[in-house]
Design a protein around this motif. Sequence first.
Motif, short mmCIF file in Angstrom:
data_model
loop_
_atom_site.label_atom_id
_atom_site.label_comp_id
_atom_site.label_asym_id
_atom_site.label_seq_id
_atom_site.Cartn_x
_atom_site.Cartn_y
_atom_site.Cartn_z
N SER A 272 5.96 -55.30 -17.28
CA SER A 272 4.71 -54.74 -16.76
C SER A 272 3.88 -54.02 -17.82
CB SER A 272 5.01 -53.76 -15.62
OG SER A 272 5.78 -52.66 -16.08
N PRO B 129 -6.80 -56.40 -16.57
CA PRO B 129 -5.39 -56.19 -16.90
C PRO B 129 -4.54 -57.45 -16.83
CG PRO B 129 -6.17 -54.43 -15.48
CD PRO B 129 -7.24 -55.47 -15.51
N PHE B 130 -4.93 -58.39 -15.97
CA PHE B 130 -4.16 -59.63 -15.85
C PHE B 130 -4.33 -60.52 -17.08
CE2 PHE B 130 -4.68 -58.08 -11.58
CZ PHE B 130 -3.45 -58.34 -10.99
N PHE C 145 0.19 -54.95 -18.59
CA PHE C 145 -0.82 -54.51 -17.62
C PHE C 145 -1.32 -53.11 -17.97
CE2 PHE C 145 1.52 -57.80 -15.42
CZ PHE C 145 0.53 -58.50 -14.74
N VAL D 233 6.89 -57.04 -11.63
CA VAL D 233 5.84 -56.02 -11.77
C VAL D 233 5.59 -55.41 -10.40
CG1 VAL D 233 3.44 -55.56 -12.41
CG2 VAL D 233 4.77 -57.26 -13.69
N THR E 128 -4.41 -49.62 -10.46
CA THR E 128 -5.68 -50.33 -10.66
C THR E 128 -6.83 -49.60 -9.99
OG1 THR E 128 -4.44 -52.42 -10.68
CG2 THR E 128 -6.83 -52.56 -10.46
N GLY F 147 -1.88 -58.66 -19.21
CA GLY F 147 -0.59 -58.42 -18.58
C GLY F 147 0.21 -59.67 -18.29
#
Length: 209
Positions: free
Chosen positions: A106, A146-147, A109, A53, A59, A150
């Motif tokens: 990715s 997002p983590f 995410f 990624v 972000t 993701g």
Amino acid sequence: MSTLTVSPRGPLAGALPRPSSRARAFALDAALVVAGAAVVALLAQAEIPLWPVPITGQTLAVVLVGASLGVRRGGMALLTYLLAGLAGLPVFAGFSGSIAAVASPSFGFIVGFIPAAMVAGYAAQRAWDRRPLIAFAAFVAASIVPFLIGVPYMAFILNTVMGAELSVAQIFAAGVTPFIVGGLIKAAIAAAVIPLAWRGVAALDRDRD
């Protein structure tokens, strides 16, 4: 004459004069959503290539867009961004875009950017974005979102689809560790920019009076 107005609560977009007609209000919302998606697409190209990624400016853009537009419009902006990329527009990192992106490690995410923008928007709608320290805490929280989507998605693609057989520690090292410092820096930038923008709106409001 149309002017900016400081509201007790609400995102920056709420300071814009609201059109009286429903059609014009819809057009304004649509323009803000498209502009938000464009900002994310632009900062997606600020990229440090990493496997699996890359590090990008996405972000930061997600937090800024969410805090500026609020929950509904911020979420719609990131949904628009995702759909534009899947439709083939070159809005993802590296000027890429294709339905095949769903098979990328990715992609989770990018899906996570939608609720992340909504978290930042939620903070803005409660005026938590107007003081740098509180804004920083809120934007760090938004940056974590997002983590949550993701990293499991990345693990699924790498291990199940690609057969990489990475351990939990290796997944963490690939999908979390490289982004911690940058994430904090981006949250700090957003926590400086948004309160500064509010001070600018307040100054314009005072000048009008």
